[in-house]
Every structure is written in structure tokens, then in C-alpha cells.
Motif scaffolding. Structure first.
Motif, PDB file in Angstrom:
ATOM      1  N   UNK A   1       0.840  -1.183   0.000  1.00  0.00           N
ATOM      2  CA  UNK A   1       0.000   0.000   0.000  1.00  0.00           C
ATOM      3  C   UNK A   1       0.888   1.250   0.000  1.00  0.00           C
ATOM      4  N   UNK A   2       0.511   2.296  -0.738  1.00  0.00           N
ATOM      5  CA  UNK A   2       1.296   3.551  -0.687  1.00  0.00           C
ATOM      6  C   UNK A   2       1.442   4.098   0.730  1.00  0.00           C
ATOM      7  N   UNK A   3       0.536   3.710   1.631  1.00  0.00           N
ATOM      8  CA  UNK A   3       0.629   4.201   3.005  1.00  0.00           C
ATOM      9  C   UNK A   3       1.897   3.741   3.692  1.00  0.00           C
ATOM     10  N   UNK A   4       2.449   2.591   3.255  1.00  0.00           N
ATOM     11  CA  UNK A   4       3.663   2.080   3.894  1.00  0.00           C
ATOM     12  C   UNK A   4       4.915   2.833   3.462  1.00  0.00           C
ATOM     13  N   UNK A   5       4.784   3.676   2.435  1.00  0.00           N
ATOM     14  CA  UNK A   5       5.948   4.437   1.984  1.00  0.00           C
ATOM     15  C   UNK A   5       6.215   5.656   2.856  1.00  0.00           C
ATOM     16  N   UNK A   6       5.316   5.888   3.790  1.00  0.00           N
ATOM     17  CA  UNK A   6       5.482   7.023   4.700  1.00  0.00           C
ATOM     18  C   UNK A   6       5.071   6.579   6.094  1.00  0.00           C
ATOM     19  N   UNK A   7       5.184   7.425   7.043  1.00  0.00           N
ATOM     20  CA  UNK A   7       4.840   7.056   8.409  1.00  0.00           C
ATOM     21  C   UNK A   7       6.072   6.910   9.276  1.00  0.00           C
ATOM     22  N   UNK A   8       5.901   6.269  10.434  1.00  0.00           N
ATOM     23  CA  UNK A   8       6.996   6.164  11.405  1.00  0.00           C
ATOM     24  C   UNK A   8       8.158   5.344  10.861  1.00  0.00           C
ATOM     25  N   UNK A   9       7.868   4.292  10.093  1.00  0.00           N
ATOM     26  CA  UNK A   9       8.924   3.445   9.522  1.00  0.00           C
ATOM     27  C   UNK A   9       8.686   3.320   8.012  1.00  0.00           C
ATOM     28  N   UNK A  10       9.000   4.375   7.263  1.00  0.00           N
ATOM     29  CA  UNK A  10       8.727   4.356   5.825  1.00  0.00           C
ATOM     30  C   UNK A  10       9.523   3.263   5.108  1.00  0.00           C
ATOM     31  N   UNK A  11       8.911   2.721   4.102  1.00  0.00           N
ATOM     32  CA  UNK A  11       9.512   1.627   3.341  1.00  0.00           C
ATOM     33  C   UNK A  11      10.106   2.207   2.061  1.00  0.00           C
ATOM     34  N   UNK A  12      11.437   2.303   2.023  1.00  0.00           N
ATOM     35  CA  UNK A  12      12.121   2.847   0.847  1.00  0.00           C
ATOM     36  C   UNK A  12      13.220   1.927   0.342  1.00  0.00           C
ATOM     37  N   UNK A  13      13.893   1.235   1.257  1.00  0.00           N
ATOM     38  CA  UNK A  13      15.009   0.371   0.885  1.00  0.00           C
ATOM     39  C   UNK A  13      14.705  -1.056   1.338  1.00  0.00           C
ATOM     40  N   UNK A  14      15.300  -2.051   0.672  1.00  0.00           N
ATOM     41  CA  UNK A  14      15.030  -3.446   1.056  1.00  0.00           C
ATOM     42  C   UNK A  14      15.261  -3.727   2.530  1.00  0.00           C
ATOM     43  N   UNK A  15      16.277  -3.106   3.129  1.00  0.00           N
ATOM     44  CA  UNK A  15      16.550  -3.370   4.537  1.00  0.00           C
ATOM     45  C   UNK A  15      15.428  -2.866   5.450  1.00  0.00           C
ATOM     46  N   UNK A  16      14.565  -1.969   4.926  1.00  0.00           N
ATOM     47  CA  UNK A  16      13.431  -1.497   5.720  1.00  0.00           C
ATOM     48  C   UNK A  16      12.389  -2.597   5.934  1.00  0.00           C
ATOM     49  N   UNK A  17      12.487  -3.695   5.186  1.00  0.00           N
ATOM     50  CA  UNK A  17      11.535  -4.795   5.332  1.00  0.00           C
ATOM     51  C   UNK A  17      11.567  -5.419   6.727  1.00  0.00           C
ATOM     52  N   UNK A  18      12.665  -5.232   7.446  1.00  0.00           N
ATOM     53  CA  UNK A  18      12.753  -5.825   8.791  1.00  0.00           C
ATOM     54  C   UNK A  18      11.699  -5.223   9.718  1.00  0.00           C
ATOM     55  N   UNK A  19      11.159  -4.068   9.338  1.00  0.00           N
ATOM     56  CA  UNK A  19      10.146  -3.412  10.165  1.00  0.00           C
ATOM     57  C   UNK A  19       8.718  -3.651   9.653  1.00  0.00           C
ATOM     58  N   UNK A  20       8.582  -4.483   8.612  1.00  0.00           N
ATOM     59  CA  UNK A  20       7.269  -4.670   7.994  1.00  0.00           C
ATOM     60  C   UNK A  20       6.942  -6.153   7.868  1.00  0.00           C
ATOM     61  N   UNK A  21       5.665  -6.441   7.769  1.00  0.00           N
ATOM     62  CA  UNK A  21       5.188  -7.819   7.662  1.00  0.00           C
ATOM     63  C   UNK A  21       5.356  -8.325   6.230  1.00  0.00           C
ATOM     64  N   UNK A  22       5.866  -9.548   6.106  1.00  0.00           N
ATOM     65  CA  UNK A  22       5.962 -10.189   4.798  1.00  0.00           C
ATOM     66  C   UNK A  22       4.696 -11.011   4.555  1.00  0.00           C
ATOM     67  N   UNK A  23       4.118 -10.853   3.383  1.00  0.00           N
ATOM     68  CA  UNK A  23       2.919 -11.599   2.990  1.00  0.00           C
ATOM     69  C   UNK A  23       3.336 -12.690   2.011  1.00  0.00           C
TER      70      UNK A  23
END
Length: 308
Positions: free
Chosen positions: A170-192
Motif C-alpha cells: 500500500x502507498x501508506x507504507x511508503x510514509x509514516x513512522x517506519x517508511x519503506x524505501x530500501x530493502x533493509x526497511x523490510x525488517x520493520x514490515x510484515x511479509x505476505x
């Protein structure tokens, strides 16, 4: 055991000549010469050991044996004609049954299907959403859309396109407290995850290729259908690793986003194929669907012809 029947052509020649009481008219009906009709009937009489006609100088008259046989044979040929017409009616029916996996059907085929219906309003479609194997030669479906390695035997195969495996969210994950921009940012997000996917399409392989072996590739919910994982991504529940063709409409509309650079998307060895039984591949309804689908495939992936 029933005795073998005489040749069908000979019986057909007799039945036509007996109805018309004329070899010439029978020949015209069957698109052969009068001599061929005469030869077929003489061979039939010799085989059966009985005369079927009295051959008069300028006329034909049925013998008792010929007169007795004519009604039954005429009825038999009429029933055969009706049977053939039923076969033709079935093969030319406007109902087209399409077997397709639920995910591909829901996410790619159905959104485009109205364009096919607009072009061919005479063809009704029945969508059979299933991943099970179907026997096209036995009429389980008119065509099947399948994702796989190719090499399908006993059917006509038309390659549609391959896919690129890409993370989407979702575009919402590109911003916020832990924005998703680089692959290493995946450690803060759920994998589906999609459980049916093979190794090359898994999060494990993607993370290894991205140089992130320390991120747990198994965490997060697992789904048996790709469209369910995409729906979870649409709802902002995490990041799905999916084929770009299936996510294309959501990406184009801005409902999903690719958080990483294109070079982090990996081509897959599997592709989508249209399968049809060889005996039915040139039916008008099948040909119409094939031509339309190949056009849609070229629009979805212009380089599809080079991939094939």
C-alpha cells in the motif's frame, strides 16, 4: 456377435437411389457420378446376395428386398443427420467455458472480459475458477489459462507472457513512522507469503538476492491464493511478493506501489499459457477468444512476442 455392416457409402448410395428411383438423381445428391452409384449398389447386392432393384430399360423398380429395407435405412440416415447436427450445434454453441486459476481470473482476466463481450456479444462466457487439471479433450472446458513451465502435451499451446516477481505494498507504507524505501526497511514490515509459489518466487530467494539473509524469510501470514495476499497488501497489512502482471491494474491505479528500484524485481521462469484441445482449437468461439486474448497480452506486455 452382430454381423458386420456393409460399407456405409454403399448403403447411402442405395438409400438415395431408392428414394429417387434414379441413379442420376442419387448421384447429384451425393456429388458423385451415376456410374459410381451403380458400382456401389452392385457391390452391395453382391455382398448381401440379393437384388435390390429391377433394372428396366428406362426406369428402376425396387425389389421386395429393396422395398423392405428402404424405410429403415432412410430413418437411420435421418437419425445420423440429426446426431451430426447436434454435434455441430454443440461445437458451434455460443457458450465458451474458460478454465482459469481463481487469482488470475479475478485479478487479470475478469477486469478485461467486458472488452471481449463487447467485441463478441454472440459468445456467452462461463468462467470456471479452478487450479485443478482439466481434460480439454473430454470437454471439461473449451480453453484453459494456466501458469507453469510450458511443455503441455496433446493440446494447442499459445504463450501469453511471463512475469516479473516484485514486492508491492500500500502507498501508506511508503510514509509514516517506519517508511519503506530500501530493502533493509523490510525488517520493520510484515511479509505476505503465497504458499504455492516455488523456491524462485519466494521471499527467501528474494531476500538472499537482495543481500539480506539476516531477515527472517518465513515470518508473516501465508495465503493459498495470490489475490488474497494482494488484498492484504491493499489493506496495508504488509508487503506481498507477486507477479507484476497480476498487480498491474492496482499499480497503474495507484492502489499499490513498488517500494524498491526496478532492478530488485526478478524475472520468473514460469509463464501464462492459453491451452485448447487440438480438435476444437479452430472453433469460431475459441479462435475469437484466442485472438482477443493475445491482443490483450501484447498490451499488457508489449515485449511478449520477444519472450516467446
Amino acid at each position: 456377435m452382430a454381423r458386420p455392416l456393409p460399407p456405409l457409402n454403399a448403403l447411402r448410395a442405395f438409400e438415395a437411389a431408392a428414394r429417387h428411383l434414379s441413379f442420376t438423381k442419387a448421384a447429384a445428391e451425393l456429388s458423385v457420378t451415376p456410374a459410381a452409384i451403380s458400382h456401389q449398389i452392385k457391390a452391395l447386392e453382391a455382398l448381401l446376395g440379393v437384388s435390390l432393384f429391377h433394372r428396366l430399360p428406362r426406369a428402376l423398380r425396387l425389389t421386395d428386398a429393396g422395398q423392405a429395407a428402404l424405410p429403415t435405412l432412410s430413418q437411420a440416415f435421418e437419425m445420423m443427420s440429426q446426431g451430426v447436427e447436434q454435434i455441430r450445434a454443440h461445437s458451434e454453441s455460443g457458450l465458451l467455458t474458460i478454465s482459469v486459476s481463481p487469482a488470475f481470473g479475478a485479478m487479470w482476466l475478469v477486469p478485461r472480459l467486458e472488452r471481449f463481450r463487447a467485441r463478441h456479444p454472440e459468445i456467452e462466457t462461463r468462467i470456471d475458477g479452478t487450479d485443478r487439471r482439466v481434460d480439454l479433450t473430454r470437454g471439461d472446458a473449451d480453453v484453459a489459462l494456466r501458469y507453469g513451465p510450458g511443455g503441455y502435451e496433446g493440446v494447442r499451446v499459445d504463450r501469453l507472457f511471463g512475469q516479473v516477481n516484485t514486492p508491492v505494498c500500500s502507498p501508506a507504507l511508503l510514509k509514516g513512522a517506519r517508511p519503506l524505501h530500501r530493502p533493509e526497511d523490510l525488517r520493520h514490515h510484515t511479509l505476505l507469503h503465497i504458499v504455492w509459489k516455488d523456491a524462485e518466487a519466494s521471499w527467501r530467494m528474494w531476500l538472499l538476492a537482495a543481500g539480506l539473509p539476516e531477515i527472517d524469510p518465513t515470518r508473516g501470514p501465508h495465503f493459498t491464493q495470490e489475490n488474497m495476499a494482494v488484498q492484504a497488501a491493499l489493506d496495508g497489512q504488509g508487503v506481498a511478493l507477486v507477479g507484476d502482471i497480476l498487480a498491474a491494474d492496482h499499480l497503474a491505479a495507484g492502489r499499490l506501489a513498488r517500494p524498491f528500484a526496478p532492478h530488485l524485481s526478478t524475472p520468473l521462469s514460469f509463464a501464462y499459457y492459453l491451452l485448447s484441445a487440438k480438435d476444437n482449437a479452430e472453433q469460431p468461439k475459441v479462435t475469437a477468444f484466442r485472438n482477443w486474448l493475445l491482443e490483450e497480452a501484447r498490451v499488457a506486455r508489449p515485449e511478449a512476442d520477444e519472450e516467446a
